[in-house]
Every structure is written in structure tokens, then in C-alpha cells.
Design a protein around this motif. Sequence first.
Motif, short mmCIF file in Angstrom:
data_model
loop_
_atom_site.label_atom_id
_atom_site.label_comp_id
_atom_site.label_asym_id
_atom_site.label_seq_id
_atom_site.Cartn_x
_atom_site.Cartn_y
_atom_site.Cartn_z
N TYR A 21 4.30 -5.37 3.19
CA TYR A 21 3.44 -4.93 2.08
C TYR A 21 2.73 -6.13 1.44
O TYR A 21 1.51 -6.11 1.22
CB TYR A 21 4.29 -4.19 1.05
CG TYR A 21 3.57 -3.90 -0.25
CD1 TYR A 21 2.79 -2.76 -0.39
CD2 TYR A 21 3.67 -4.77 -1.33
CE1 TYR A 21 2.12 -2.48 -1.59
CE2 TYR A 21 3.02 -4.52 -2.53
CZ TYR A 21 2.24 -3.37 -2.65
OH TYR A 21 1.58 -3.12 -3.83
N TRP A 64 4.96 2.01 -3.60
CA TRP A 64 5.00 3.45 -3.37
C TRP A 64 6.39 4.00 -3.64
O TRP A 64 7.34 3.64 -2.97
CB TRP A 64 4.58 3.76 -1.94
CG TRP A 64 4.24 5.19 -1.70
CD1 TRP A 64 3.62 6.05 -2.55
CD2 TRP A 64 4.49 5.93 -0.49
NE1 TRP A 64 3.46 7.29 -1.95
CE2 TRP A 64 3.98 7.23 -0.69
CE3 TRP A 64 5.07 5.60 0.73
CZ2 TRP A 64 4.05 8.21 0.29
CZ3 TRP A 64 5.14 6.58 1.71
CH2 TRP A 64 4.63 7.87 1.49
N TYR A 82 11.25 8.44 4.44
CA TYR A 82 10.48 7.63 3.50
C TYR A 82 10.04 6.32 4.16
O TYR A 82 8.87 5.91 4.02
CB TYR A 82 11.32 7.34 2.25
CG TYR A 82 10.76 6.28 1.35
CD1 TYR A 82 9.58 6.48 0.64
CD2 TYR A 82 11.42 5.06 1.18
CE1 TYR A 82 9.06 5.50 -0.19
CE2 TYR A 82 10.91 4.08 0.34
CZ TYR A 82 9.73 4.30 -0.35
OH TYR A 82 9.21 3.33 -1.17
N ASN A 85 7.22 7.05 6.61
CA ASN A 85 5.99 7.39 5.89
C ASN A 85 5.38 6.18 5.18
O ASN A 85 4.16 6.07 5.05
CB ASN A 85 6.26 8.51 4.88
CG ASN A 85 6.59 9.83 5.56
OD1 ASN A 85 6.15 10.08 6.68
ND2 ASN A 85 7.36 10.67 4.89
N TYR A 86 6.26 5.28 4.73
CA TYR A 86 5.80 4.05 4.07
C TYR A 86 4.98 3.21 5.05
O TYR A 86 3.91 2.70 4.70
CB TYR A 86 7.00 3.27 3.56
CG TYR A 86 6.67 2.05 2.73
CD1 TYR A 86 6.55 2.14 1.35
CD2 TYR A 86 6.51 0.80 3.33
CE1 TYR A 86 6.26 1.02 0.58
CE2 TYR A 86 6.22 -0.33 2.56
CZ TYR A 86 6.10 -0.21 1.19
OH TYR A 86 5.81 -1.33 0.44
N ASP A 88 3.34 4.25 7.65
CA ASP A 88 2.07 4.93 7.91
C ASP A 88 1.13 4.80 6.72
O ASP A 88 -0.08 4.61 6.88
CB ASP A 88 2.33 6.41 8.21
CG ASP A 88 3.06 6.61 9.53
OD1 ASP A 88 3.02 5.69 10.38
OD2 ASP A 88 3.69 7.67 9.71
N HIS A 89 1.70 4.92 5.52
CA HIS A 89 0.88 4.89 4.30
C HIS A 89 0.11 3.58 4.19
O HIS A 89 -1.08 3.57 3.82
CB HIS A 89 1.79 5.08 3.08
CG HIS A 89 1.06 5.10 1.77
ND1 HIS A 89 0.33 6.19 1.34
CD2 HIS A 89 0.94 4.15 0.80
CE1 HIS A 89 -0.19 5.91 0.15
NE2 HIS A 89 0.16 4.69 -0.20
N TYR A 90 0.79 2.46 4.51
CA TYR A 90 0.16 1.15 4.37
C TYR A 90 -0.35 0.60 5.71
O TYR A 90 -0.86 -0.53 5.75
CB TYR A 90 1.13 0.16 3.73
CG TYR A 90 1.32 0.43 2.25
CD1 TYR A 90 0.28 0.23 1.35
CD2 TYR A 90 2.53 0.92 1.77
CE1 TYR A 90 0.45 0.49 0.00
CE2 TYR A 90 2.70 1.19 0.42
CZ TYR A 90 1.66 0.97 -0.46
OH TYR A 90 1.82 1.24 -1.80
N GLN A 91 -0.20 1.40 6.77
CA GLN A 91 -0.69 0.98 8.10
C GLN A 91 -0.19 -0.43 8.43
O GLN A 91 -0.96 -1.32 8.80
CB GLN A 91 -2.22 1.03 8.14
CG GLN A 91 -2.79 2.45 8.07
CD GLN A 91 -2.45 3.26 9.31
OE1 GLN A 91 -2.91 2.98 10.40
NE2 GLN A 91 -1.60 4.28 9.14
#
Length: 261
Positions: A21, A64, A82, A85-86, A88-91
Motif C-alpha cells: 500500500y 481500507w 478481506y 479484496n484488499y 484487488d482494491h489497490y491493484q
Amino acid sequence: MEEIFDVIVIGGGQSALACGYYLRRAKLKYIILDKQAVPGGAWLHTWDSLTLFSPREYSSLPGWLMPKSEHQFPLRQEVIDYLGNYEDHYQLNIQRSTEVTEIKKNEGLFYVHTLQGIFKTKTVISATGTWENPLIPMIDGIEDYKGLQIHSGKYQNPEKFIGLKTLVVGEGNSGAQIVAELSKVTSVKWSTKKEPEFLPDDVDGYYLFTVASARYKAEKEGKPFDSSQYNLGNIVMVPTVKEAKQKRRICIKWNIPSAIR
């Protein structure tokens, strides 16, 4: 590979994703190398009923929040979902099924050797954790015992233990949760070096977060950490442990000297 990264992160669990991140936000050229084929980190290898020790707001990764759960402490599968998905969310730039075998340094660069080739980088972050290197102490007679012996890292559920007399060794949260679960289906005793200490029923994993933060702050400032004010070994009263303790299903044998009798 001819490409040179600013940072390579080894591992794909919570720590690695948190690093990803901030590396992404800093616009650094990075890659996360994870030997597992799917997201989830160490949570992929935990027992089925394991939950977080703390509410989601104290367990979320940067940027997130973990989604709300119907349970007081998010379940294992909720944590795995989670984490996936995390990513994927931030690629996040993650390469899976890539096991690191060796790291060498030459002329200011790190050469990260994997089964898929060699990666070059200026910096390496190790986020592999400790899950794959469990401590199994040598106990008198352990090699002669013919019954089932496993580390908590290999425990999945109580099915194999139904009707068996079972001994759980270790006074931490893992030991407490496994004892509580096994006590529903079999006769189980709990062997510990010292008498386990339980957090009050109304205190959750946020306490452990506070202690860890205090220790980190003291170390960063070069100050001594007064452990007498805190105890990271205290057991969190998650619902399964609370129920087993209230119903007196936990039988503890502590202060055992050199061998387990």
C-alpha cells in the motif's frame, strides 16, 4: 530479469500488503513475491474456527477498513476474503506461486533467486512471518510416543480427536482456543509452563494492540520497556474460550518441570 525494482517484498500476508500500500502510494517500482497460489497469507493454514482477537477496526490494513462482521471477532474466512479484496482494491503488484530460494548482493543490488528466475532490486523487505517454522521442543520420550502428535500450525478441526484423550501444550492464545474447542468433543488437558492469565471478559484484543505499540515506541526511542505494566501473554476471552472457562471444561496442568508425565 533485466528490470530493476526499487523494492521487492517477500511474502503475501498482512505485512506484505501493508508494505505494498505504502510503496504504491510513494510511486516506487515494487513487486510482492508470494509462493502461495492464492491470497490469504498465513490465514490459509490456520484452523477452521480461528478468529481475530480484536474487532475489525483495530485489525484493518492501511487505507481500507475491514467490512463489518456479524460476529464480535471476524472469522477466518472473512479475514481471507478481506485480504484478497484488499489486493484487488489497490491493484497491488503481486506475483504468486513464486518461491524465493536465495538472496545475493552484488555491486549495490540484491539478486532475489526464485524458481521462476532472478529478480533485481535495490531493497528487500522480508514479510514471510514465522508460520512455516514452528517450534517443536524436544521432550523426553517424544520419539517413542506412537499416538497422534501435531503442532498447532497443522491443526484444522476437532474431528480427528473425538473420543481421544488429548494433551495441548502451550499457554498462549492458540493453546487456549484449541483446548476450548477440543473440550467439546473429548477429554483434554492443558499443559503450561506457568498458570495462564486471562484478560477480563470485557477486554478485547485492542489491549494487545496497545501493548505492542508501547513496546515499539520504547524501542524506537531507545528507552527500556517496562514489561511489568503489560503482559502480551494474557489470553483474550474470545467467545469459545469464555464459554469453556465458564463451564469449567478447561483442565490446566501447569508448572511441569522437564518432561510431560
